[in-house]
Write a protein that holds these residues in place. Structure first.
Motif, PDB file in Angstrom:
ATOM      1  N   ALA A  74       0.814  -1.216   0.000  1.00 26.27           N
ATOM      2  CA  ALA A  74       0.000   0.000   0.000  1.00 26.27           C
ATOM      3  C   ALA A  74       0.848   1.266   0.000  1.00 26.27           C
ATOM      4  CB  ALA A  74      -0.950  -0.007   1.195  1.00 26.27           C
ATOM      5  N   GLY A  75       1.898   1.310   0.786  1.00 20.48           N
ATOM      6  CA  GLY A  75       2.730   2.514   0.844  1.00 20.48           C
ATOM      7  C   GLY A  75       3.373   2.823  -0.496  1.00 20.48           C
ATOM      8  N   THR A  76       3.895   1.806  -1.149  1.00 25.29           N
ATOM      9  CA  THR A  76       4.530   1.993  -2.452  1.00 25.29           C
ATOM     10  C   THR A  76       3.504   2.411  -3.496  1.00 25.29           C
ATOM     11  OG1 THR A  76       6.190   0.330  -1.894  1.00 25.29           O
ATOM     12  CG2 THR A  76       5.895   0.829  -4.231  1.00 25.29           C
ATOM     13  N   LEU A  77       2.356   1.758  -3.496  1.00 23.08           N
ATOM     14  CA  LEU A  77       1.312   2.100  -4.473  1.00 23.08           C
ATOM     15  C   LEU A  77       0.760   3.497  -4.209  1.00 23.08           C
ATOM     16  CD1 LEU A  77      -0.441  -1.374  -4.708  1.00 23.08           C
ATOM     17  CD2 LEU A  77       1.187  -0.359  -6.310  1.00 23.08           C
ATOM     18  N   ALA A  78       0.649   3.883  -2.943  1.00 20.01           N
ATOM     19  CA  ALA A  78       0.184   5.231  -2.610  1.00 20.01           C
ATOM     20  C   ALA A  78       1.176   6.282  -3.111  1.00 20.01           C
ATOM     21  CB  ALA A  78      -0.030   5.366  -1.104  1.00 20.01           C
ATOM     22  N   ARG A  79       2.486   6.012  -2.965  1.00 19.73           N
ATOM     23  CA  ARG A  79       3.484   6.957  -3.492  1.00 19.73           C
ATOM     24  C   ARG A  79       3.349   7.094  -4.997  1.00 19.73           C
ATOM     25  NH1 ARG A  79       7.307   4.102  -0.621  1.00 19.73           N
ATOM     26  NH2 ARG A  79       8.536   3.683  -2.492  1.00 19.73           N
ATOM     27  N   ALA A  80       3.145   5.983  -5.680  1.00 18.15           N
ATOM     28  CA  ALA A  80       2.975   6.031  -7.138  1.00 18.15           C
ATOM     29  C   ALA A  80       1.736   6.849  -7.505  1.00 18.15           C
ATOM     30  CB  ALA A  80       2.867   4.615  -7.707  1.00 18.15           C
ATOM     31  N   MET A  81       0.647   6.661  -6.768  1.00 14.83           N
ATOM     32  CA  MET A  81      -0.577   7.404  -7.075  1.00 14.83           C
ATOM     33  C   MET A  81      -0.410   8.891  -6.791  1.00 14.83           C
ATOM     34  SD  MET A  81      -3.730   4.843  -6.205  1.00 14.83           S
ATOM     35  CE  MET A  81      -3.196   4.241  -4.621  1.00 14.83           C
ATOM     36  N   ARG A  82       0.364   9.234  -5.769  1.00 13.18           N
ATOM     37  CA  ARG A  82       0.611  10.658  -5.493  1.00 13.18           C
ATOM     38  C   ARG A  82       1.412  11.297  -6.621  1.00 13.18           C
ATOM     39  NH1 ARG A  82       0.833   8.687  -0.127  1.00 13.18           N
ATOM     40  NH2 ARG A  82      -0.842   9.624   1.076  1.00 13.18           N
ATOM     41  N   VAL A  83       2.422  10.596  -7.131  1.00 14.46           N
ATOM     42  CA  VAL A  83       3.215  11.122  -8.240  1.00 14.46           C
ATOM     43  C   VAL A  83       2.322  11.348  -9.460  1.00 14.46           C
ATOM     44  CG1 VAL A  83       5.063  10.565  -9.887  1.00 14.46           C
ATOM     45  CG2 VAL A  83       5.399  10.140  -7.452  1.00 14.46           C
ATOM     46  N   LEU A  84       1.325  10.483  -9.632  1.00 14.55           N
ATOM     47  CA  LEU A  84       0.418  10.578 -10.779  1.00 14.55           C
ATOM     48  C   LEU A  84      -0.803  11.444 -10.484  1.00 14.55           C
ATOM     49  CD1 LEU A  84       0.691   6.851 -11.881  1.00 14.55           C
ATOM     50  CD2 LEU A  84       1.721   8.855 -13.004  1.00 14.55           C
ATOM     51  N   ASP A  85      -0.703  12.323  -9.487  1.00  8.39           N
ATOM     52  CA  ASP A  85      -1.747  13.296  -9.161  1.00  8.39           C
ATOM     53  C   ASP A  85      -3.011  12.641  -8.595  1.00  8.39           C
ATOM     54  OD1 ASP A  85      -2.489  15.959  -8.934  1.00  8.39           O
ATOM     55  OD2 ASP A  85      -3.276  16.086 -10.974  1.00  8.39           O
ATOM     56  N   GLY A  86      -2.837  11.524  -7.909  1.00  9.59           N
ATOM     57  CA  GLY A  86      -3.970  10.784  -7.375  1.00  9.59           C
ATOM     58  C   GLY A  86      -4.783  11.533  -6.340  1.00  9.59           C
ATOM     59  N   GLU A  87      -4.129  12.382  -5.543  1.00  8.43           N
ATOM     60  CA  GLU A  87      -4.889  13.107  -4.511  1.00  8.43           C
ATOM     61  C   GLU A  87      -5.876  14.083  -5.143  1.00  8.43           C
ATOM     62  OE1 GLU A  87      -2.126  13.125  -0.598  1.00  8.43           O
ATOM     63  OE2 GLU A  87      -1.440  14.395  -2.243  1.00  8.43           O
ATOM     64  N   ARG A  88      -5.438  14.813  -6.155  1.00  4.54           N
ATOM     65  CA  ARG A  88      -6.357  15.727  -6.842  1.00  4.54           C
ATOM     66  C   ARG A  88      -7.468  14.951  -7.521  1.00  4.54           C
ATOM     67  NH1 ARG A  88      -7.555  16.934 -11.749  1.00  4.54           N
ATOM     68  NH2 ARG A  88      -5.809  15.762 -12.595  1.00  4.54           N
ATOM     69  N   ARG A  89      -7.103  13.861  -8.171  1.00  4.27           N
ATOM     70  CA  ARG A  89      -8.083  13.060  -8.893  1.00  4.27           C
ATOM     71  C   ARG A  89      -9.106  12.446  -7.939  1.00  4.27           C
ATOM     72  NH1 ARG A  89      -3.837   9.965 -12.792  1.00  4.27           N
ATOM     73  NH2 ARG A  89      -5.641   9.293 -14.016  1.00  4.27           N
ATOM     74  N   ALA A  90      -8.666  11.988  -6.777  1.00  3.81           N
ATOM     75  CA  ALA A  90      -9.583  11.429  -5.786  1.00  3.81           C
ATOM     76  C   ALA A  90     -10.464  12.521  -5.189  1.00  3.81           C
ATOM     77  CB  ALA A  90      -8.801  10.725  -4.682  1.00  3.81           C
ATOM     78  N   GLY A  91      -9.942  13.732  -5.091  1.00  8.48           N
ATOM     79  CA  GLY A  91     -10.724  14.840  -4.540  1.00  8.48           C
ATOM     80  C   GLY A  91     -11.964  15.165  -5.346  1.00  8.48           C
ATOM     81  N   ARG A  92     -11.943  14.862  -6.641  1.00  9.98           N
ATOM     82  CA  ARG A  92     -13.112  15.143  -7.489  1.00  9.98           C
ATOM     83  C   ARG A  92     -14.269  14.192  -7.198  1.00  9.98           C
ATOM     84  NH1 ARG A  92     -10.158  15.340 -13.052  1.00  9.98           N
ATOM     85  NH2 ARG A  92     -11.896  13.976 -13.504  1.00  9.98           N
ATOM     86  N   VAL A  93     -13.989  13.105  -6.489  1.00  8.54           N
ATOM     87  CA  VAL A  93     -15.035  12.161  -6.113  1.00  8.54           C
ATOM     88  C   VAL A  93     -15.765  12.667  -4.860  1.00  8.54           C
ATOM     89  CG1 VAL A  93     -15.485   9.767  -5.401  1.00  8.54           C
ATOM     90  CG2 VAL A  93     -13.775  10.250  -7.154  1.00  8.54           C
ATOM     91  N   MET A  94     -15.105  13.476  -4.077  1.00  7.94           N
ATOM     92  CA  MET A  94     -15.656  14.000  -2.831  1.00  7.94           C
ATOM     93  C   MET A  94     -16.682  15.092  -3.119  1.00  7.94           C
ATOM     94  SD  MET A  94     -13.831  12.262  -0.663  1.00  7.94           S
ATOM     95  CE  MET A  94     -13.976  13.093   0.878  1.00  7.94           C
ATOM     96  N   LEU A  95     -17.495  15.388  -2.121  1.00 13.90           N
ATOM     97  CA  LEU A  95     -18.416  16.519  -2.227  1.00 13.90           C
ATOM     98  C   LEU A  95     -17.620  17.811  -2.164  1.00 13.90           C
ATOM     99  CD1 LEU A  95     -21.314  15.440   0.144  1.00 13.90           C
ATOM    100  CD2 LEU A  95     -21.412  15.668  -2.336  1.00 13.90           C
ATOM    101  N   PRO A  96     -18.012  18.808  -2.953  1.00 13.65           N
ATOM    102  CA  PRO A  96     -17.344  20.092  -2.835  1.00 13.65           C
ATOM    103  C   PRO A  96     -17.713  20.746  -1.506  1.00 13.65           C
ATOM    104  CG  PRO A  96     -19.140  20.227  -4.424  1.00 13.65           C
ATOM    105  CD  PRO A  96     -19.045  18.791  -3.980  1.00 13.65           C
ATOM    106  N   PRO A  97     -16.884  21.688  -1.052  1.00 15.88           N
ATOM    107  CA  PRO A  97     -17.230  22.381   0.201  1.00 15.88           C
ATOM    108  C   PRO A  97     -18.543  23.147   0.024  1.00 15.88           C
ATOM    109  CG  PRO A  97     -15.219  23.293  -0.771  1.00 15.88           C
ATOM    110  CD  PRO A  97     -15.649  22.170  -1.637  1.00 15.88           C
TER     111      PRO A  97
END
Length: 101
Positions: A74-97
């Motif tokens: 999980a740690g290695t895959l999470a680092r890879a997803m962060r490099v590939l802008d995963g946090e921003r991409r996952a944020g679009r699934v969340m409700l906006p403020p």
């Protein structure tokens, strides 16, 4: 000039496919999110593509399993997803403020 991104961690081909397919699903879910969508046609097209993307994700996990890759790092895959802008991409699934109306 854009800042240099950190390198992707070492992944097996199957792990790389898993990360790519997972992020593809996230992108599509973000497009379907009714709290962020613009129109029903956009959501419909993304939902149709989601079926194909989910099969690709399933295929990536099946391949890992068949190759004997039983553990998910999980740690290695999470680092890879962060490099590939995963946090921003996952944020679009969340409700906006909430809006200040």
């Amino acid at each position: 000039m854009l800042p240099e991104l950190p390198p992707l961690p070492g992944l097996t081909r199957a792990e790389g496919e898993l990360v790519d397919r997972y992020l593809e699903v996230l992108d599509l879910l973000g497009r379907i999110n009714p709290a962020r969508g613009r129109d029903t046609y956009q959501g419909l097209r993304a939902a149709q593509a989601l079926v194909v993307a989910a099969k690709g994700l399933c295929g990536a996990l099946t391949l890992m399993y068949e190759r004997g890759e039983r553990k998910v790092y999980a740690g290695t895959l999470a680092r890879a997803m962060r490099v590939l802008d995963g946090e921003r991409r996952a944020g679009r699934v969340m409700l906006p403020p909430p809006s200040a109306s």
